[in-house]
Motif scaffolding. Sequence first.
Motif, PDB file in Angstrom:
ATOM      1  N   GLY A  28       7.825   1.128 -10.089  1.00 33.93           N
ATOM      2  CA  GLY A  28       8.699   0.563  -9.670  1.00 33.93           C
ATOM      3  C   GLY A  28       8.956  -1.212 -10.492  1.00 33.93           C
ATOM      4  N   GLY A  29       8.043  -1.426 -11.449  1.00 33.82           N
ATOM      5  CA  GLY A  29       7.958  -2.909 -12.104  1.00 33.82           C
ATOM      6  C   GLY A  29       6.469  -2.883 -10.990  1.00 33.82           C
ATOM      7  N   TRP A  30       5.957  -2.766 -10.227  1.00 30.58           N
ATOM      8  CA  TRP A  30       4.677  -2.758  -9.152  1.00 30.58           C
ATOM      9  C   TRP A  30       3.687  -2.841 -10.292  1.00 30.58           C
ATOM     10  N   TYR A  31       2.242  -2.918 -10.964  1.00 28.89           N
ATOM     11  CA  TYR A  31       1.459  -2.848 -10.912  1.00 28.89           C
ATOM     12  C   TYR A  31       0.682  -1.729 -10.018  1.00 28.89           C
ATOM     13  N   ARG A  32       0.538  -0.324 -10.723  1.00 35.02           N
ATOM     14  CA  ARG A  32      -0.834   0.184 -10.263  1.00 35.02           C
ATOM     15  C   ARG A  32      -2.308  -0.027  -9.826  1.00 35.02           C
ATOM     16  N   THR A  33      -2.934  -0.449  -8.966  1.00 33.40           N
ATOM     17  CA  THR A  33      -4.483  -1.354  -9.500  1.00 33.40           C
ATOM     18  C   THR A  33      -5.394   0.338  -9.822  1.00 33.40           C
ATOM     19  N   GLY A  34      -4.795   1.238  -8.790  1.00 37.52           N
ATOM     20  CA  GLY A  34      -5.958   2.570  -9.107  1.00 37.52           C
ATOM     21  C   GLY A  34      -6.862   1.973  -7.914  1.00 37.52           C
ATOM     22  N   ASP A  35      -6.871   1.443  -7.511  1.00 37.61           N
ATOM     23  CA  ASP A  35      -7.465   0.603  -6.128  1.00 37.61           C
ATOM     24  C   ASP A  35      -7.090   1.069  -4.699  1.00 37.61           C
ATOM     25  N   GLU A  68       2.626   4.453 -25.090  1.00 38.89           N
ATOM     26  CA  GLU A  68       2.726   5.227 -24.396  1.00 38.89           C
ATOM     27  C   GLU A  68       1.660   5.264 -23.184  1.00 38.89           C
ATOM     28  N   GLU A  69       0.632   4.566 -23.289  1.00 45.22           N
ATOM     29  CA  GLU A  69       0.043   4.212 -21.424  1.00 45.22           C
ATOM     30  C   GLU A  69       0.162   3.182 -20.712  1.00 45.22           C
ATOM     31  N   THR A  70       1.493   2.794 -21.125  1.00 46.48           N
ATOM     32  CA  THR A  70       2.312   1.597 -19.957  1.00 46.48           C
ATOM     33  C   THR A  70       2.665   2.214 -18.664  1.00 46.48           C
ATOM     34  N   ALA A  71       3.880   3.253 -19.119  1.00 40.79           N
ATOM     35  CA  ALA A  71       4.617   3.648 -17.873  1.00 40.79           C
ATOM     36  C   ALA A  71       3.626   4.158 -16.662  1.00 40.79           C
ATOM     37  N   ILE A  84       0.695  -0.917  -0.152  1.00 47.14           N
ATOM     38  CA  ILE A  84       0.072  -0.028   0.424  1.00 47.14           C
ATOM     39  C   ILE A  84       1.013   1.069  -0.004  1.00 47.14           C
ATOM     40  N   VAL A  85       0.738   2.051  -0.494  1.00 40.96           N
ATOM     41  CA  VAL A  85       1.591   3.242  -1.125  1.00 40.96           C
ATOM     42  C   VAL A  85       0.995   4.433  -1.042  1.00 40.96           C
ATOM     43  N   SER A  86       1.537   5.878  -0.030  1.00 43.47           N
ATOM     44  CA  SER A  86       0.687   6.582  -0.425  1.00 43.47           C
ATOM     45  C   SER A  86       0.078   7.817  -1.005  1.00 43.47           C
ATOM     46  N   THR A  87      -1.186   7.328  -1.617  1.00 39.73           N
ATOM     47  CA  THR A  87      -1.329   8.268  -2.593  1.00 39.73           C
ATOM     48  C   THR A  87      -1.119   9.954  -2.900  1.00 39.73           C
ATOM     49  N   GLU A  88      -0.367  10.727  -2.044  1.00 38.22           N
ATOM     50  CA  GLU A  88       0.264  11.505  -2.375  1.00 38.22           C
ATOM     51  C   GLU A  88       1.500  11.769  -2.557  1.00 38.22           C
ATOM     52  N   THR A  89       2.139  10.934  -2.380  1.00 36.04           N
ATOM     53  CA  THR A  89       3.826  10.896  -1.903  1.00 36.04           C
ATOM     54  C   THR A  89       4.450   9.618  -2.352  1.00 36.04           C
ATOM     55  N   GLY A 110      -4.351   3.589   1.263  1.00 39.65           N
ATOM     56  CA  GLY A 110      -3.850   3.977   0.041  1.00 39.65           C
ATOM     57  C   GLY A 110      -3.554   3.399  -1.227  1.00 39.65           C
ATOM     58  N   GLU A 111      -3.339   3.391  -1.799  1.00 39.98           N
ATOM     59  CA  GLU A 111      -3.219   3.250  -3.784  1.00 39.98           C
ATOM     60  C   GLU A 111      -3.068   1.395  -2.917  1.00 39.98           C
ATOM     61  N   ILE A 112      -3.635   0.593  -4.001  1.00 42.35           N
ATOM     62  CA  ILE A 112      -2.815  -0.952  -4.261  1.00 42.35           C
ATOM     63  C   ILE A 112      -1.994  -0.961  -4.790  1.00 42.35           C
ATOM     64  N   GLN A 113      -0.718  -1.253  -4.697  1.00 37.95           N
ATOM     65  CA  GLN A 113       0.049  -2.133  -5.877  1.00 37.95           C
ATOM     66  C   GLN A 113       0.487  -3.656  -6.166  1.00 37.95           C
ATOM     67  N   ALA A 114       0.256  -3.950  -7.188  1.00 35.36           N
ATOM     68  CA  ALA A 114       1.078  -5.498  -6.856  1.00 35.36           C
ATOM     69  C   ALA A 114       2.008  -5.625  -7.728  1.00 35.36           C
ATOM     70  N   LEU A 115       2.628  -6.782  -7.550  1.00 35.16           N
ATOM     71  CA  LEU A 115       3.778  -7.613  -8.009  1.00 35.16           C
ATOM     72  C   LEU A 115       3.522  -9.341  -8.265  1.00 35.16           C
ATOM     73  N   SER A 116       3.800  -9.282  -9.191  1.00 35.36           N
ATOM     74  CA  SER A 116       3.350 -10.803 -10.103  1.00 35.36           C
ATOM     75  C   SER A 116       3.764 -11.235 -11.599  1.00 35.36           C
TER      76      SER A 116
END
Length: 468
Positions: free
Chosen positions: A342-349, A334-337, A302-307, A317-323
Amino acid sequence: MSGQSVLVFDEQKYSRDELEALADALASRLVRDGVTAGQRVALMSSNRPEFVVAVLAIWRAGAAVVLISPAWKSVEVAHALATTSPVYAIGDNPVLAELMPMLSLDESVTCSADTETFGEPDPASDAVLVFSSGTTGLPKAVRHTHASFAVAVEQWRDVLELTERDRMQIVTPPSHILGLLNIVTALESGAWLRLHRRFDLDTMLHHIEVDRITVEMAVAPIALAIASHPKLESYDLSSLRYIMWGATPVTPSVAEEVTRRTGVGWMPAYGASELPVIACNPVEGAQLDSVGRAAPGVSLRIVSTETGEVLGTGETGEIQALSASVMAGYLPDEETAGAFAGGWYRTGDVGHLDDGGWLRITDRLKEMIKVRGFQVAPAEIEAVLHGHPGVADCAVFGIPDPKDGEAIVAAVATSGSIGEVELMELVAGRMAGYKRLRRVVFVPEIPRLPSGKVLRRELKERYGRTSD
């Protein structure tokens, strides 16, 4: 051909050997028509056995399948084709046929001795392209390789505890990642599978009883339909091990009503087109207020949505996943970046993890409503509204407000007599003042994607006049 049936559609039955032979025959046709490894083939099909054969055939030919929703209109299909540039098309939909030459699934595909010999596709090559929900604009194409999709299938089989003894049915669109994942996982596990032409609640319940279905799949609209069925108790659902709830967080009141009336429990799960299996509840001991723990082979943070700072246990915070099952990227490229950190998928949740690793989702990052600087999660208010017996379905969204930044509006589909003031007072009595409803609009139904996700953008466009 001999062999036990693994796929059933109406009265048609297919063994694994028959599916393989039909796929070989269609793959040979594709190769003769000039399809080569690494190219893309568009598939726009209703739910039918030929859909399964076409997917297997495209993969045998070394190509990637571009799954296009059969519900899409010409403009949407044209956008999908422009985004993915397929060289060939297969389907049963006149919209696709109008846009490019299409091999019809209604043409008979017969097994023949005159077939190619096919090897395994390159694991690093694209296997499937599906389209993201598109709730905030034109859909993006999500690219999965053979390697990433194979990991997703293995993860899904593990969390479902699926074996050759299980029996499933598919009533959701095959063009969605969950529909494809269910079909391929069932085939890979040796489970028995029935396809339905379309969703019909009574047909689904009837086949649970007569086919002795062990694993049922549901998204929010299906769960709501089951819970409100007046004759639910007349069906024997005792063969079910559980019902999986996916695509949206569970509405506990709906799930509990089904369990009360049938005795069948639920298994909430969480995934995305970009990462099909993120978290899942255990088969035994599910917690309805959580989407579960990380699936095998998945790491969560879980990461801060601000920082962007990694947060601790219990912090939201935002849920991020690695798999290894994460997508290879989007089209357009261009949408991928922006999808990764840092390799973690940003779920947007948005959500948090507790000490036991249970993940709880509070809302979509882009759907959070900002009222006087406070972040308001629509799902939080929707949970309160769902607790009212007169609310059949609901969705909460924000509209521009000159004083508060945004004002909160609820769209409500009713199942009884209920008024705006009553619902506004219900929320006001349960939640902080800044979460109060400014307006309630009564609608015939809540617009949703086939996956069950609410089309809040559509509600905003229809009912989003500036607040008074």
